[in-house]
Design an enzyme around this catalytic site. Sequence first.
Site, PDB file in Angstrom:
ATOM      1  N   ARG A 230       0.831  -1.204   0.000  1.00 50.31           N
ATOM      2  CA  ARG A 230       0.000   0.000   0.000  1.00 50.31           C
ATOM      3  C   ARG A 230       0.868   1.256   0.000  1.00 50.31           C
ATOM      4  O   ARG A 230       0.540   2.255  -0.638  1.00 50.31           O
ATOM      5  CB  ARG A 230      -0.939  -0.025   1.201  1.00 50.31           C
ATOM      6  CG  ARG A 230      -1.978  -1.135   1.132  1.00 50.31           C
ATOM      7  CD  ARG A 230      -3.054  -0.966   2.162  1.00 50.31           C
ATOM      8  NE  ARG A 230      -2.782  -1.592   3.435  1.00 50.31           N
ATOM      9  CZ  ARG A 230      -3.189  -2.805   3.798  1.00 50.31           C
ATOM     10  NH1 ARG A 230      -3.855  -3.562   2.937  1.00 50.31           N
ATOM     11  NH2 ARG A 230      -2.930  -3.280   4.996  1.00 50.31           N
ATOM     12  N   PHE A 246     -11.653  -4.127  -5.903  1.00 48.16           N
ATOM     13  CA  PHE A 246     -11.696  -5.072  -4.782  1.00 48.16           C
ATOM     14  C   PHE A 246     -11.168  -4.357  -3.529  1.00 48.16           C
ATOM     15  O   PHE A 246     -10.268  -4.839  -2.845  1.00 48.16           O
ATOM     16  CB  PHE A 246     -10.862  -6.324  -5.068  1.00 48.16           C
ATOM     17  CG  PHE A 246     -11.135  -6.984  -6.393  1.00 48.16           C
ATOM     18  CD1 PHE A 246     -12.188  -7.861  -6.543  1.00 48.16           C
ATOM     19  CD2 PHE A 246     -10.325  -6.723  -7.498  1.00 48.16           C
ATOM     20  CE1 PHE A 246     -12.437  -8.484  -7.766  1.00 48.16           C
ATOM     21  CE2 PHE A 246     -10.563  -7.331  -8.715  1.00 48.16           C
ATOM     22  CZ  PHE A 246     -11.624  -8.213  -8.855  1.00 48.16           C
ATOM     23  N   ASP A 268     -16.090  -2.352  -4.635  1.00 51.98           N
ATOM     24  CA  ASP A 268     -16.138  -3.679  -4.026  1.00 51.98           C
ATOM     25  C   ASP A 268     -17.554  -4.215  -4.145  1.00 51.98           C
ATOM     26  O   ASP A 268     -18.522  -3.442  -4.189  1.00 51.98           O
ATOM     27  CB  ASP A 268     -15.720  -3.621  -2.547  1.00 51.98           C
ATOM     28  CG  ASP A 268     -15.317  -4.991  -2.008  1.00 51.98           C
ATOM     29  OD1 ASP A 268     -14.098  -5.265  -1.959  1.00 51.98           O
ATOM     30  OD2 ASP A 268     -16.205  -5.783  -1.647  1.00 51.98           O
ATOM     31  N   ASN A 296     -19.661  -5.620  -8.833  1.00 50.92           N
ATOM     32  CA  ASN A 296     -18.783  -6.743  -9.131  1.00 50.92           C
ATOM     33  C   ASN A 296     -17.723  -6.259 -10.114  1.00 50.92           C
ATOM     34  O   ASN A 296     -18.034  -5.891 -11.244  1.00 50.92           O
ATOM     35  CB  ASN A 296     -19.590  -7.893  -9.728  1.00 50.92           C
ATOM     36  CG  ASN A 296     -18.760  -9.139  -9.956  1.00 50.92           C
ATOM     37  OD1 ASN A 296     -17.552  -9.070 -10.174  1.00 50.92           O
ATOM     38  ND2 ASN A 296     -19.396 -10.297  -9.914  1.00 50.92           N
ATOM     39  N   ASP A 324      -6.640  -5.825  -6.473  1.00 52.44           N
ATOM     40  CA  ASP A 324      -6.324  -6.649  -5.296  1.00 52.44           C
ATOM     41  C   ASP A 324      -7.447  -7.661  -5.093  1.00 52.44           C
ATOM     42  O   ASP A 324      -8.192  -7.606  -4.112  1.00 52.44           O
ATOM     43  CB  ASP A 324      -6.169  -5.750  -4.065  1.00 52.44           C
ATOM     44  CG  ASP A 324      -5.790  -6.539  -2.809  1.00 52.44           C
ATOM     45  OD1 ASP A 324      -5.294  -7.671  -2.953  1.00 52.44           O
ATOM     46  OD2 ASP A 324      -6.007  -6.023  -1.697  1.00 52.44           O
ATOM     47  N   CYS A 364      -3.233 -13.523  -4.410  1.00 50.01           N
ATOM     48  CA  CYS A 364      -3.017 -13.952  -3.021  1.00 50.01           C
ATOM     49  C   CYS A 364      -3.273 -15.441  -2.844  1.00 50.01           C
ATOM     50  O   CYS A 364      -3.720 -15.885  -1.789  1.00 50.01           O
ATOM     51  CB  CYS A 364      -3.905 -13.143  -2.068  1.00 50.01           C
ATOM     52  SG  CYS A 364      -5.674 -13.322  -2.369  1.00 50.01           S
TER      53      CYS A 364
END
Length: 420
Positions: A230, A246, A268, A296, A324, A364
């Site tokens: 960040r 996101f 988000d 979405n 992200d 992730c």
Amino acid sequence: MKQARPYPRVTITRKAARSLVAGHPWVFEGEVLAADPAQNGDVVDLFEENGTWQGAGLLSQESKIRVRVVTRNANDRVDEAFWRRRVTWAWQHRRAVMGGRALPGAEPDTNCCRVVFSEADGIPGLVADRYENVLVTQVGTVGMERLRPVVYAALLDALAADGEKIDAIYERNDGPSRAKEGLAQYKGWWDGLPAPKTPRIMVRENGLSFDLDIENSQKTGFFLDQKYNRRAVREIATGRRVLDCFCHVGPFGLNAAAGGAEHVRCVDVSDTAIELARENARLNGLEDRMAFTCANVLDYLPELRADRSRLCEEGGPFDLIVLDPPAFTKSRGTVSHAARGYREINYEALRLLPRGGYLATCSCSHFMTRDLLAKAIAEAAHQANVQLKQVEERQQAPDHPILWGFPESHYLDFFIFQVV
């Protein structure tokens, strides 16, 4: 090993022994050849077929991961003192790698950090995140479930010895992985300390304030692993129009705004996340340069590309886009499908960016390896007919250490590119 051992004996295959020697701490169900009677969650000794001692670990009788190794030192006794040493080492590691990295005038980076990262800290089945004076924990194995009182006491004592007071522990033991261990799902305040009135807590990270809902948000309430990523986005955000996709509760967007972004749009799919992100913008006095959309992202990005007026209404054109996303795959069997997903969202983002614009993008999931992610991004760039200049390649923050020999501990890869 000829000396007597104090724990039930489990005999494993040569293949399993080779894996342990290489540093991987798991023994799978099919790698167990024989086992002495033991209770679920007990410490057991692991012996190769030829009688060579290979380590000691915690037994999980209902899991495909049958034993999680905690030591390969034959002199160790896995008692309370053992766990206290492990917890102390874990906290000392955070102080070493994060203690001197705070932003000027900001809170210490150890005020909000992951204190224990399961196998990577030699404490399998436990994740413990610190949010100021509250610990939020996740216990995922039967062995650690039995050890909770011992390990929690060790955590409180290790931090207290360093002048760090913890007032409460909130347990997020509601993950689906617990079912594989035969464990019930639950969440709530640990009864070893007085329970606060609310699971909403105020924390600071990177000099910014966040209102977190540790009861209902994803994971333990925040994604601490992206702390320094960040900051990397903050450093290139000055004067830019930023699209944070996101966004969760807004940490990338807030860092961009704090770094001098002209405008930030946070997106988000969760109404709850968007409301918390909006509140966090107000908390930091950044609401005048931030806006929020509940949508979405997989649909939102193509809509912006197809509709110029909608793009302008949302604050575009954008010259910095942050992607992200949640993990698109949690198993090897869905990696190819996940790769298509990463390729598609990066393609849509690249189509929205002008030449000279910036893309911050990540994955992730440890199944989506660094090379697979890089391949998906490269294919997206080729499809979008642009070339990428790499600015930075990053990973998870060092409070989420990567244990070599255990690839599952390396799960976050993060890139920043300029479109040229």
